[in-house]
Design an enzyme around this catalytic site. Structure first.
Site, mmCIF file in Angstrom:
data_model
loop_
_atom_site.group_PDB
_atom_site.id
_atom_site.type_symbol
_atom_site.label_atom_id
_atom_site.label_comp_id
_atom_site.label_asym_id
_atom_site.label_seq_id
_atom_site.Cartn_x
_atom_site.Cartn_y
_atom_site.Cartn_z
ATOM 1 C CG HIS A 214 42.441 29.969 34.732
ATOM 2 N ND1 HIS A 214 42.209 29.107 35.774
ATOM 3 C CD2 HIS A 214 41.316 29.966 33.981
ATOM 4 C CE1 HIS A 214 41.008 28.597 35.666
ATOM 5 N NE2 HIS A 214 40.443 29.099 34.579
ATOM 6 C CG ASN A 217 42.615 33.101 38.689
ATOM 7 O OD1 ASN A 217 43.502 33.502 37.944
ATOM 8 N ND2 ASN A 217 42.090 33.876 39.622
ATOM 9 N NE ARG A 225 49.939 22.442 59.402
ATOM 10 C CZ ARG A 225 49.930 23.667 59.925
ATOM 11 N NH1 ARG A 225 51.078 24.294 60.175
ATOM 12 N NH2 ARG A 225 48.793 24.269 60.214
ATOM 13 N N GLY A 247 46.037 42.291 36.358
ATOM 14 C CA GLY A 247 46.004 43.054 37.590
ATOM 15 C C GLY A 247 44.788 42.785 38.442
ATOM 16 C CG ASP A 272 39.547 32.814 31.186
ATOM 17 O OD1 ASP A 272 38.942 32.052 30.409
ATOM 18 O OD2 ASP A 272 39.269 32.908 32.389
ATOM 19 N N GLY A 307 35.824 34.904 33.397
ATOM 20 C CA GLY A 307 36.668 35.200 32.256
ATOM 21 C C GLY A 307 37.227 36.607 32.365
#
Length: 377
Positions: A214, A217, A225, A247, A272, A307
């Site tokens: 994922h 996340n 940098r 979304g 997920d 999830g």
């Protein structure tokens, strides 16, 4: 031997959607892709102008149908999760266990082995998301479960000999030698839930990491940098990244950046998913805490994402609507590319002779109308 002929639809082939193609299936596999009038022999399946695509493959499925794999690591739970997701076009999946004790991991692996042996539809292996993760990026995982695997646990975690094992870990928390040992024993290793620096991720890639769980996340972000995990993932041309296109988990602009940065075929859709997908209740318990979906967003009591309530058909639909990709490319991100990530690109994820007849019929609104696994509905 039953011959089935799928005709009168838009069939997704290597050339895109073909209106005049018909698909001949025997013994669970595609044996021919023809054009023009369908042959007279066999059972005809009229697609009624719909869109026939390869079955979706989801490499990150925590639950579905009211079941959470952590809470019930059994064959029955795996079968129920598979049935729930099949209604949304998923014909292949990895039941996913988030960080837990070694005994629970062992039961989950044993259940997956038994599910495969019993022919539970769609089960391809197991995804162990943790417990070799970074406390600073734990998300909803219980940091009290985190640890570094010793030789015995390496052997246990990679003991599924009848299917695929994906392991998500934080490369800064696991020695390179351990990553190499997991890969040597057949595991596909991904980076995730990680506070690693760019250099630490590069070390993990050199040790055998081939994917990122994922993307964006629970990982260090890309900064000017300090490229972090995200920067390493986007820079590396050989690795795959899973993305949750709901979304909520990731802004569409960030997903567009990832798709532009990665070579075509290296971005795959994942859900997920949690138990409410295909289930009747909006909440469940995890680690003794109640997790609830409100307006389709799954959060724990502290308000953190835990999830998703996403299914693969919605992920495909969102990829078209939110990211502006074509339906054929969105479907490949849900089928062909996950198959290639899992090393199954020669047998699953395409509609072509020699491939398994895992098929999904979509309507114009990208809703599932029918679904076949190995040619059977």
């Amino acid at each position: 031997m039953t011959t089935r002929i799928f005709h009168n639809g838009h069939v997704l082939t290597a050339r895109g959607f073909e209106r005049d193609a018909c698909v001949v299936v025997e013994d669970g596999h595609v044996v021919a892709l023809l054009h023009g009038e369908p042959p007279a022999r066999g059972e005809r399946i009229n697609l009624q102008g719909g869109w026939l695509v390869p079955g979706f493959i989801d490499v990150q499925v925590n639950g579905g149908g009211g079941f959470l794999f952590n809470n019930d690591p059994s064959v029955e739970a795996i079968a129920a999760i598979g049935r729930a997701h099949r209604g949304f076009g998923t014909t292949g999946f990895l039941p996913t266990l988030i960080s837990d004790d070694a005994a629970v991991m062992q039961r989950a692996i044993d259940a997956t082995r038994s599910a495969i042996a019993q022919g539970v539809p769609g089960v391809l292996g197991i995804h162990l998301e943790g417990p070799y993760l970074a406390p600073a990026r734990r998300g909803t995982h219980d940091a009290g479960k985190f640890r570094v695997p010793d030789a015995a646990e390496i052997a246990m975690a990679t003991s599924l000999d009848s299917g695929i094992t994906v392991i998500t870990l934080a490369p800064e928390c696991v020695p390179a030698g351990t990553i190499r040992a997991l890969v040597a024993r057949g595991a596909i290793v991904c980076a995730g839930h990680s506070a690693a620096s760019y250099e630490e991720v590069r070390g993990g890639l050199a040790a055998g990491i081939t994917g990122f769980t994922h993307l964006y996340n629970a990982m260090t972000p890309l900064q000017g940098r300090e490229p972090g995990v995200v920067g390493a993932a986007l820079e590396d041309a050989d690795s795959w990244v899973g993305v949750i296109v709901d979304g909520v988990h990731v802004h569409p602009a960030s997903l567009k950046v990832a798709i532009a940065a990665k070579p075509q075929g290296k971005v795959l859709l994942v859900t997920d998913a949690m138990p409410m997908v295909g289930g009747a209740t909006p909440s469940f318990d995890l680690y003794g805490e109640t997790i609830t979906a409100v307006d389709g967003v799954v959060r724990n009591a502290a308000g953190a994402l835990a999830g998703s309530a996403l299914d693969m058909t919605s992920a495909v639909r969102n990829t078209v609507r939110l990211l502006g990709l074509s339906l054929d490319e969105a479907c490949r991100m849900a089928s062909q590319y996950p198959a290639e990530f899992l090393g199954l690109g020669g047998e699953r994820g395409r509609i072509a002779p020699g491939y398994r007849a895992d098929l999904v019929l979509l309507d114009a609104g990208v809703n599932v109308r029918r679904c076949w696994i190995g040619g059977d509905e």
